[in-house]
Design a protein around this motif. Sequence first.
Motif, mmCIF file in Angstrom:
data_model
loop_
_atom_site.group_PDB
_atom_site.id
_atom_site.type_symbol
_atom_site.label_atom_id
_atom_site.label_comp_id
_atom_site.label_asym_id
_atom_site.label_seq_id
_atom_site.Cartn_x
_atom_site.Cartn_y
_atom_site.Cartn_z
ATOM 1 N N LEU A 1 9.756 -5.659 5.436
ATOM 2 C CA LEU A 1 8.548 -4.881 5.163
ATOM 3 C C LEU A 1 8.326 -3.843 6.259
ATOM 4 C CD1 LEU A 1 6.082 -7.605 3.834
ATOM 5 C CD2 LEU A 1 7.512 -6.016 2.533
ATOM 6 N N GLY A 2 8.710 -4.176 7.490
ATOM 7 C CA GLY A 2 8.604 -3.207 8.578
ATOM 8 C C GLY A 2 9.517 -2.011 8.360
ATOM 9 N N VAL A 3 10.740 -2.259 7.877
ATOM 10 C CA VAL A 3 11.666 -1.163 7.587
ATOM 11 C C VAL A 3 11.095 -0.258 6.493
ATOM 12 C CG1 VAL A 3 13.940 -0.580 6.647
ATOM 13 C CG2 VAL A 3 13.725 -2.431 8.313
ATOM 14 N N ILE A 4 10.545 -0.863 5.441
ATOM 15 C CA ILE A 4 9.969 -0.067 4.345
ATOM 16 C C ILE A 4 8.753 0.711 4.834
ATOM 17 C CG2 ILE A 4 8.922 -0.177 2.051
ATOM 18 C CD1 ILE A 4 10.620 -2.690 1.541
ATOM 19 N N ASN A 5 7.959 0.085 5.674
ATOM 20 C CA ASN A 5 6.804 0.788 6.255
ATOM 21 C C ASN A 5 7.258 1.994 7.070
ATOM 22 O OD1 ASN A 5 4.010 1.145 6.854
ATOM 23 N ND2 ASN A 5 4.359 0.241 8.860
ATOM 24 N N ASP A 6 8.343 1.853 7.813
ATOM 25 C CA ASP A 6 8.885 2.984 8.575
ATOM 26 C C ASP A 6 9.292 4.130 7.632
ATOM 27 O OD1 ASP A 6 8.535 1.614 10.938
ATOM 28 O OD2 ASP A 6 10.623 0.984 11.114
ATOM 29 N N LEU A 7 9.876 3.783 6.494
ATOM 30 C CA LEU A 7 10.254 4.802 5.514
ATOM 31 C C LEU A 7 9.010 5.514 4.982
ATOM 32 C CD1 LEU A 7 12.960 2.907 3.407
ATOM 33 C CD2 LEU A 7 13.295 4.360 5.415
ATOM 34 N N ALA A 8 7.951 4.744 4.767
ATOM 35 C CA ALA A 8 6.700 5.345 4.289
ATOM 36 C C ALA A 8 6.165 6.355 5.299
ATOM 37 C CB ALA A 8 5.663 4.251 4.018
ATOM 38 N N GLN A 9 6.263 6.011 6.582
ATOM 39 C CA GLN A 9 5.787 6.923 7.617
ATOM 40 C C GLN A 9 6.605 8.207 7.665
ATOM 41 O OE1 GLN A 9 2.905 6.162 9.139
ATOM 42 N NE2 GLN A 9 3.016 4.355 7.821
ATOM 43 N N GLN A 10 7.840 8.140 7.163
ATOM 44 C CA GLN A 10 8.701 9.329 7.120
ATOM 45 C C GLN A 10 8.442 10.178 5.871
ATOM 46 O OE1 GLN A 10 12.873 8.167 7.646
ATOM 47 N NE2 GLN A 10 12.195 6.433 8.889
ATOM 48 N N GLY A 11 7.556 9.711 4.992
ATOM 49 C CA GLY A 11 7.231 10.481 3.800
ATOM 50 C C GLY A 11 8.212 10.319 2.658
ATOM 51 N N ILE A 12 8.999 9.243 2.671
ATOM 52 C CA ILE A 12 9.958 9.007 1.595
ATOM 53 C C ILE A 12 9.226 8.447 0.381
ATOM 54 C CG2 ILE A 12 11.947 7.603 0.905
ATOM 55 C CD1 ILE A 12 12.952 7.874 3.784
ATOM 56 N N THR A 13 9.478 9.012 -0.776
ATOM 57 C CA THR A 13 8.837 8.591 -2.009
ATOM 58 C C THR A 13 9.409 7.251 -2.448
ATOM 59 O OG1 THR A 13 8.697 10.926 -2.629
ATOM 60 C CG2 THR A 13 8.226 9.305 -4.349
ATOM 61 N N MET A 14 8.522 6.298 -2.754
ATOM 62 C CA MET A 14 8.975 4.958 -3.126
ATOM 63 C C MET A 14 8.113 4.380 -4.236
ATOM 64 S SD MET A 14 9.857 3.251 0.602
ATOM 65 C CE MET A 14 8.444 3.923 1.493
ATOM 66 N N LEU A 15 8.758 3.647 -5.117
ATOM 67 C CA LEU A 15 8.083 2.852 -6.142
ATOM 68 C C LEU A 15 8.542 1.421 -5.940
ATOM 69 C CD1 LEU A 15 6.301 2.621 -8.678
ATOM 70 C CD2 LEU A 15 8.335 3.164 -10.055
ATOM 71 N N ILE A 16 7.609 0.531 -5.617
ATOM 72 C CA ILE A 16 7.945 -0.801 -5.121
ATOM 73 C C ILE A 16 7.283 -1.874 -5.976
ATOM 74 C CG2 ILE A 16 7.888 -2.341 -3.118
ATOM 75 C CD1 ILE A 16 7.389 0.214 -1.395
ATOM 76 N N VAL A 17 8.088 -2.721 -6.597
ATOM 77 C CA VAL A 17 7.576 -3.941 -7.219
ATOM 78 C C VAL A 17 7.457 -4.992 -6.123
ATOM 79 C CG1 VAL A 17 8.060 -5.824 -8.821
ATOM 80 C CG2 VAL A 17 8.542 -3.465 -9.491
ATOM 81 N N THR A 18 6.268 -5.537 -5.939
ATOM 82 C CA THR A 18 6.086 -6.485 -4.845
ATOM 83 C C THR A 18 5.045 -7.540 -5.186
ATOM 84 O OG1 THR A 18 5.594 -6.702 -2.479
ATOM 85 C CG2 THR A 18 4.328 -5.049 -3.704
ATOM 86 N N HIS A 19 5.254 -8.718 -4.599
ATOM 87 C CA HIS A 19 4.248 -9.783 -4.636
ATOM 88 C C HIS A 19 3.573 -9.923 -3.277
ATOM 89 C CE1 HIS A 19 5.079 -11.192 -8.677
ATOM 90 N NE2 HIS A 19 6.371 -11.181 -8.407
ATOM 91 N N GLU A 20 3.899 -9.025 -2.355
ATOM 92 C CA GLU A 20 3.292 -9.039 -1.028
ATOM 93 C C GLU A 20 2.021 -8.191 -1.061
ATOM 94 O OE1 GLU A 20 4.396 -10.806 1.470
ATOM 95 O OE2 GLU A 20 6.307 -11.466 0.581
ATOM 96 N N MET A 21 0.894 -8.845 -1.311
ATOM 97 C CA MET A 21 -0.347 -8.108 -1.531
ATOM 98 C C MET A 21 -0.853 -7.421 -0.262
ATOM 99 S SD MET A 21 -0.875 -8.327 -4.741
ATOM 100 C CE MET A 21 0.885 -8.513 -5.051
ATOM 101 N N LYS A 22 -0.697 -8.065 0.882
ATOM 102 C CA LYS A 22 -1.141 -7.432 2.133
ATOM 103 C C LYS A 22 -0.334 -6.160 2.385
ATOM 104 C CE LYS A 22 -2.097 -8.218 7.028
ATOM 105 N NZ LYS A 22 -1.578 -6.907 7.443
ATOM 106 N N PHE A 23 0.956 -6.215 2.113
ATOM 107 C CA PHE A 23 1.811 -5.043 2.260
ATOM 108 C C PHE A 23 1.340 -3.927 1.330
ATOM 109 C CE2 PHE A 23 5.517 -2.734 0.539
ATOM 110 C CZ PHE A 23 5.965 -2.119 1.694
ATOM 111 N N ALA A 24 1.049 -4.264 0.082
ATOM 112 C CA ALA A 24 0.568 -3.251 -0.863
ATOM 113 C C ALA A 24 -0.743 -2.637 -0.386
ATOM 114 C CB ALA A 24 0.397 -3.876 -2.248
ATOM 115 N N ARG A 25 -1.632 -3.465 0.143
ATOM 116 C CA ARG A 25 -2.915 -2.945 0.635
ATOM 117 C C ARG A 25 -2.717 -2.010 1.818
ATOM 118 N NH1 ARG A 25 -4.779 -8.373 -0.177
ATOM 119 N NH2 ARG A 25 -4.441 -8.791 2.031
ATOM 120 N N ASP A 26 -1.783 -2.371 2.700
ATOM 121 C CA ASP A 26 -1.639 -1.636 3.959
ATOM 122 C C ASP A 26 -0.795 -0.370 3.828
ATOM 123 O OD1 ASP A 26 -3.110 -3.632 5.144
ATOM 124 O OD2 ASP A 26 -1.400 -4.632 6.089
ATOM 125 N N VAL A 27 0.178 -0.362 2.922
ATOM 126 C CA VAL A 27 1.193 0.693 2.907
ATOM 127 C C VAL A 27 1.061 1.642 1.718
ATOM 128 C CG1 VAL A 27 3.689 1.147 2.801
ATOM 129 C CG2 VAL A 27 2.807 -0.702 4.241
#
Length: 258
Positions: A193-219
Amino acid sequence: MTGAAPEPVLVARGLRKNYGAVQVLAGVDLTVARGEVACLIGPSGGGKSTLLRCLNFLERPSGGTISIFGEMLCQDDGAGVHIAPERILRRARSRMPMVFQHFNLFSHRTVLQNVMEGPVTVLGLDRDAAIERARSLLRDVGMADREDHYPDQISGGQKQRVAIARALAMAPSVILFDEPTSALDPQLVKGILGVINDLAQQGITMLIVTHEMKFARDVADRVHFCDGGRIVESGCPDDIFQRPRSARLADFVRSIHE
């Protein structure tokens, strides 16, 4: 003065998928904008993974439309669904690679070879340039010291890091993630999740299926709640998790808190 709205990268309208008499997608409308992190959440069996597989044409849609940067990949004229020629689909897949929950690495190729395979065979990149790109991306995901290892010599979390580097090697317009942490031990989830968060900070477009609700809220910039083969509700994380409009989403949010 407000700025222009972000350019749509990926658009689906009325997307349907049937397996025989069973309807899995029942008319999905979805837009993912450039630079956006969009998360798909919802109960198991709601159609999230099938939606990603249809967007990437790993599954053939039964109806509806799909476009990437305005190029129509799938059209429905009412009499049937028309899919773009395979050469166009191959180009589209190269622009929106998928990271799978079970990694899907080539077992007979090293970490480095897995990452450079797509740029060489699909993009036609020179081998030396592909090696340089692969090594740079492996450094970015913390796998530089494993480039000569084979997939069965590294952990699940390390395999997922390699799979993410492989997707990035294609210089994608959007990356599709299908539950990228579901096959990992809990102690490995945070790193991915940290790696994906780093990608988000770089502005990379992502569509993510996830069951990690805290991650979805934060990122996530936008969260889509899927249920019954439809996107029932979409909004910013605060709206989805704190101010649900539909009874079904309210029940789902309540269940994850419990």
